[in-house]
Scaffold this motif. Sequence first.
Motif, PDB file in Angstrom:
ATOM      1  N   ASP A  48      14.898   4.654   5.336  1.00 34.50           N
ATOM      2  CA  ASP A  48      14.447   4.119   4.054  1.00 34.50           C
ATOM      3  C   ASP A  48      12.931   3.945   4.046  1.00 34.50           C
ATOM      4  O   ASP A  48      12.251   4.332   3.099  1.00 34.50           O
ATOM      5  CB  ASP A  48      15.150   2.791   3.771  1.00 34.50           C
ATOM      6  CG  ASP A  48      14.700   2.173   2.465  1.00 34.50           C
ATOM      7  OD1 ASP A  48      14.670   2.890   1.445  1.00 34.50           O
ATOM      8  OD2 ASP A  48      14.375   0.966   2.458  1.00 34.50           O
ATOM      9  N   VAL A  49      12.404   3.362   5.131  1.00 34.10           N
ATOM     10  CA  VAL A  49      10.953   3.179   5.225  1.00 34.10           C
ATOM     11  C   VAL A  49      10.252   4.538   5.229  1.00 34.10           C
ATOM     12  O   VAL A  49       9.259   4.741   4.528  1.00 34.10           O
ATOM     13  CB  VAL A  49      10.593   2.368   6.493  1.00 34.10           C
ATOM     14  CG1 VAL A  49       9.095   2.407   6.762  1.00 34.10           C
ATOM     15  CG2 VAL A  49      11.081   0.947   6.357  1.00 34.10           C
ATOM     16  N   VAL A  51      11.286   7.525   4.081  1.00 32.88           N
ATOM     17  CA  VAL A  51      11.381   8.203   2.784  1.00 32.88           C
ATOM     18  C   VAL A  51      10.486   7.521   1.758  1.00 32.88           C
ATOM     19  O   VAL A  51       9.812   8.181   0.961  1.00 32.88           O
ATOM     20  CB  VAL A  51      12.851   8.261   2.308  1.00 32.88           C
ATOM     21  CG1 VAL A  51      12.946   8.701   0.866  1.00 32.88           C
ATOM     22  CG2 VAL A  51      13.649   9.190   3.191  1.00 32.88           C
ATOM     23  N   THR A  52      10.454   6.190   1.778  1.00 34.72           N
ATOM     24  CA  THR A  52       9.604   5.464   0.831  1.00 34.72           C
ATOM     25  C   THR A  52       8.142   5.828   1.034  1.00 34.72           C
ATOM     26  O   THR A  52       7.405   6.044   0.071  1.00 34.72           O
ATOM     27  CB  THR A  52       9.801   3.943   1.000  1.00 34.72           C
ATOM     28  OG1 THR A  52      11.176   3.637   0.785  1.00 34.72           O
ATOM     29  CG2 THR A  52       8.956   3.166   0.011  1.00 34.72           C
ATOM     30  N   ARG A  53       7.703   5.919   2.283  1.00 33.29           N
ATOM     31  CA  ARG A  53       6.310   6.301   2.558  1.00 33.29           C
ATOM     32  C   ARG A  53       6.035   7.735   2.092  1.00 33.29           C
ATOM     33  O   ARG A  53       4.979   8.017   1.527  1.00 33.29           O
ATOM     34  CB  ARG A  53       6.011   6.174   4.047  1.00 33.29           C
ATOM     35  CG  ARG A  53       5.890   4.745   4.515  1.00 33.29           C
ATOM     36  CD  ARG A  53       5.730   4.668   6.017  1.00 33.29           C
ATOM     37  NE  ARG A  53       4.558   5.393   6.477  1.00 33.29           N
ATOM     38  CZ  ARG A  53       3.345   4.865   6.588  1.00 33.29           C
ATOM     39  NH1 ARG A  53       3.171   3.608   6.278  1.00 33.29           N
ATOM     40  NH2 ARG A  53       2.346   5.582   7.006  1.00 33.29           N
ATOM     41  N   VAL A  55       7.535   9.386  -0.341  1.00 35.45           N
ATOM     42  CA  VAL A  55       7.504   9.397  -1.808  1.00 35.45           C
ATOM     43  C   VAL A  55       6.194   8.816  -2.308  1.00 35.45           C
ATOM     44  O   VAL A  55       5.573   9.347  -3.235  1.00 35.45           O
ATOM     45  CB  VAL A  55       8.720   8.635  -2.384  1.00 35.45           C
ATOM     46  CG1 VAL A  55       8.569   8.396  -3.871  1.00 35.45           C
ATOM     47  CG2 VAL A  55       9.997   9.408  -2.102  1.00 35.45           C
ATOM     48  N   TRP A  56       5.746   7.713  -1.695  1.00 28.17           N
ATOM     49  CA  TRP A  56       4.492   7.093  -2.120  1.00 28.17           C
ATOM     50  C   TRP A  56       3.342   8.079  -1.929  1.00 28.17           C
ATOM     51  O   TRP A  56       2.514   8.248  -2.823  1.00 28.17           O
ATOM     52  CB  TRP A  56       4.230   5.824  -1.318  1.00 28.17           C
ATOM     53  CG  TRP A  56       3.119   5.012  -1.891  1.00 28.17           C
ATOM     54  CD1 TRP A  56       3.218   4.010  -2.801  1.00 28.17           C
ATOM     55  CD2 TRP A  56       1.722   5.160  -1.622  1.00 28.17           C
ATOM     56  NE1 TRP A  56       1.975   3.516  -3.105  1.00 28.17           N
ATOM     57  CE2 TRP A  56       1.044   4.200  -2.397  1.00 28.17           C
ATOM     58  CE3 TRP A  56       0.992   6.006  -0.804  1.00 28.17           C
ATOM     59  CZ2 TRP A  56      -0.332   4.072  -2.369  1.00 28.17           C
ATOM     60  CZ3 TRP A  56      -0.390   5.877  -0.788  1.00 28.17           C
ATOM     61  CH2 TRP A  56      -1.037   4.914  -1.560  1.00 28.17           C
TER      62      TRP A  56
END
Length: 106
Positions: A48-49, A51-53, A55-56
Amino acid sequence: MRAVLIIAVTLIQAMVALLCTLAGSWLAFPMVISSVVSTIAATWAVLDVWVTRQVWNQRHGVVSTPSSTARALRRERRQARRAQRAAGRERARIRRRGGAGQLSHP
């Protein structure tokens, strides 16, 4: 931060499960099961961390150009902005004087 805490709890659970297994405690089986579940949760949290990075970075356009190239592009944009501001000031000055082509003040 959340992923780090989940990983820490997972490691503690794995250590307790190992010690309970070595001691032959009845708590060994439930701890092994909870360690497996925690490992899955920790993997999910880390993904999750990550993928979030990603995407950001994708949305906010992190440019992977060398710093010298980026510096040159910034310099060109800065020069263009300065030229645009100077032209705007010149137009405002001409407008205040009463227009172009006027040779002397009345």
